[in-house]
Every structure is written in C-alpha cells, then in structure tokens.
Scaffold this active site. Structure first.
Site, mmCIF file in Angstrom:
data_model
loop_
_atom_site.group_PDB
_atom_site.id
_atom_site.type_symbol
_atom_site.label_atom_id
_atom_site.label_comp_id
_atom_site.label_asym_id
_atom_site.label_seq_id
_atom_site.Cartn_x
_atom_site.Cartn_y
_atom_site.Cartn_z
ATOM 1 N N HIS A 151 30.832 44.184 -1.475
ATOM 2 C CA HIS A 151 30.293 44.636 -2.865
ATOM 3 C C HIS A 151 31.192 44.311 -3.817
ATOM 4 O O HIS A 151 31.672 45.349 -4.710
ATOM 5 C CB HIS A 151 29.903 45.956 -2.675
ATOM 6 N N TYR A 264 21.637 51.528 6.358
ATOM 7 C CA TYR A 264 21.277 50.313 7.367
ATOM 8 C C TYR A 264 21.353 51.063 8.685
ATOM 9 O O TYR A 264 20.915 50.371 9.833
ATOM 10 C CB TYR A 264 22.551 49.476 7.222
#
Length: 376
Positions: A151, A264
């Site tokens: 990220h 997730y």
C-alpha cells in the site's frame, strides 16, 4: 496486432459483460509496441516523441523511434535511477515529466525507499540526459518509516498551479493512520516541484500535522488525473469498496471509518457506509475491480470516447470507460468495460498525444499496447 470483432459482438448480445455496463462503443484494434517488460507500472510521453516506462523492480526504460520510424524499446535501461526497494508491492512506481520538460529535461520518479523493516515512499527529481539521469534530488520522503511493503500508492499529477499532487496508501499495517495527521500514510500530499510546501496547504499551520497533507482517509490510491483544474483519483478497497473520488483540499475520504467493502477475512472493517464530515465516493466498485492507472480522454481519434475517464483494472483484467461530459460535475452515464479479450491485468492506461489509448499489462513479461481505430 489484434482485432476485437468477436468480443464486441458478444458484448452487443449482452454476453460476458455485467448488466451495469455497456457493450463496446467503438471499433478498435490493439497493437503491441513493446514486450518483455518486468511488471511495467507507469508510462509517460515526452515532447520529442519518446516514451518512458517504469519497471517495478527498479528500471526506467525508453521507447523511441528506430531508424525505420517504428517505435522500439531501447535495450539498455536508463542509468542513474535511485536505489529502489523491490519486495512485495514495493518498487519503482510513477514516472512524470516536468510540465517544462522541453526546456529543463526534468522528470519525477516515485518509488519505495529504504529497507523492508523501515521503508518510505520517496519522490526524486532528475534531469534526463541521453541514456542517463543526472542531478538526482529526493524532494519528498514519507514519514515516519513503515514496516510493511504494501500500500505505497505512488501516483502523481500536476495541479493547475504547477504544484504536485501525490497519493500514498495506508501501509496496510495500522489502518487508522489514514485518519491521523502526524503521518503521511493514507493521504494525498501537495508539494512544489522542488519539494517545498505551499503555505496554503490545509494543514500547513496545524500543530502536529504533516504540512504536505492535502486530503486524508485513503486506503491505497492507484490513479490520479487533473481535468479542467479538478483532481480525480481512485483507490483500492479491500473486498469491494474500490472508489473514484474528487480530491479536495482538507477533505476526509473516510477510510477506515467508512467503506463499502469488507476485509479479506470476510470480517467487517466498519459498520458504516457514510458518516458526517466524510466524502462519499463518486463511484464505488463492489465486487472489487482493483483499479490501477487513470487517464482522461478527449481526442478526436475515438469520437465516442471523448469526455471520458479511463480506469485500468487489475482484478477485472479490463479498462473501464467512465463518461464525464462535464469535468466540473463528475461522472455521468453508463460505464463501459473494454479490452477483457486480452485476459491480462492492466496496470496503466494513458491517452497519448497521437490520440491513441495506451496500456501496460502487469506481468513478468509485460507489454506496451496501443489502441487505435479498427479501420486505421
């Protein structure tokens, strides 16, 4: 070279495409310009007809006209690229020419810098001289150091006043840092071309805040473009919740307090889709398409595509066309899914000075592709 007639016929019959998007609005063909690139990430056009391509492991490549006039990939990478941390999602990201490149020959590079246990997003300015970079100067280093190689963000765009807009992800470690002003994580930053901070940045005078911060609450920005003076950017959600936003100074885009996605692990990130004081996305993609590059198209080569944003998509293996007839008002109209016949993750999409649409495929043997009208 590849045609797409069968794909477009299937789309016209309502096959292969989800009901929220339209079939292809233009007949095109796709030409392969360069091959053998290792995870190409960003494409930029120079005023002399050359192109620059970054490879995530840390190489900057040149595509230029050969003796026969055809574009070809120069065999040797550009020398002088700063050391790049290449691990996980980290590496060399964006290449962005200076608006005055024809005079000063300067480019900007964004990349992961440091060690896996202490890394940063860094931006360097350099002068491109022949086959090498000279006068390489780091102009921004994110703070504080982070420990995950995920990220990073890294996309950049020039604002109308000549300042630079830079997006950074949340680092995928402590999500709530995206809401905290002591860190660059999960923010857009605005700096000048020399790295100095404009005095009118929204948090420049707030105690404890990083003065470069322009907006907050971003998960992982992966595309930014300025159209008619308005900045548009998209970012990854987790499972769903990918967003397209209009980026305004001082605005809060919600992550992780609000999102349309889930984790997730299938756990909730938050129970909230909206909260007071937080910007709602202009568009949200759930399930996730994993948006990557972003460009604005308004060229006569494809009349049906004029006045549109184009969104590269990794997970969907496509490019989304988002109509935006009035850049001041944002997207309006039905999205269109393109280039799924390639079956490849698309990392970047660019509107070229030739009027064509250009694509980068994300793989160890990535390609540079050029989209032109089928009849051309």
């Amino acid at each position: 070279m590849k045609t797409t007639v069968l794909w477009m016929l299937a789309g016209a019959l309502g096959l292969l495409l989800p009901p929220s998007v339209s079939a292809s609005s233009a007949a095109y063909r796709i030409e392969t310009v360069a091959t053998g690139l290792e995870h190409p990430w960003s494409l930029a056009f120079l005023p002399d007809g050359r192109m620059l391509v970054t490879e995530r492991p840390g190489r900057l490549r040149v595509i230029e006209p050969g003796a026969d006039g055809r574009l070809q990939l120069r065999s040797d990478p550009v020398a002088g690229v700063p050391p790049v941390l290449s691990q996980g999602q980290s590496g060399l990201f964006e290449v962005l020419p200076d608006p005055d490149f024809a005079r000063n020959r300067r480019i900007l590079l964004s990349y992961a810098h440091g060690q896996p246990q202490a890394n940063h997003l860094q931006v360097a300015s350099a002068r491109l001289e022949g086959a090498a970079l000279q006068d390489v100067r780091p102009i921004f280093t994110s703070q504080p150091a982070k420990t995950e190689t995920q990220h990073f963000g890294g996309r950049m765009a020039w604002l109308a006043d000549g300042s630079l807009l830079l997006g950074m992800g949340d680092g995928n470690l402590e999500r709530t840092d995206a809401q905290r002003l002591h860190t660059h994580l999960g923010k857009f930053m605005r700096i000048r071309a020399d790295g100095s901070v404009p005095a009118d940045n929204p948090f420049a005078n707030r105690a404890g805040a990083r003065p470069e911060i322009w907006s907050v609450g971003h998960r992982n920005p992966q595309g930014v473009v300025v159209v008619g003076g308005v900045a548009y950017a998209h970012e990854h959600g987790a499972r769903g919740g990918d967003e397209l936003n209009r980026i305004r100074p001082g605005a809060n885009y919600g992550w992780p307090a609000v999102t349309g996605g889930i984790d997730y692990t299938y756990a909730r990130v938050t129970p909230f889709r909206t909260l007071p004081g937080m910007e709602a996305p202009l568009l949200e993609w759930t399930p996730s398409i994993a948006p990557a590059g972003l460009t604005w198209y308004d060229n006569a080569l494809f009349p049906a595509w004029r006045g549109s944003l184009f969104v590269a998509a990794l997970k969907e293996r496509s490019v989304r066309r988002v109509p935006m007839p009035d850049p001041q008002k944002g997207p309006s109209g039905e999205e269109e899914v393109l280039f799924r016949e390639l079956g490849e993750r698309i990392r970047d999409v660019r509107a070229g000075p030739d009027g064509a649409l250009w694509l980068l495929t994300d793989s160890p043997q990535g390609r540079v592709l050029r989209v032109v009208p089928a009849h051309r």
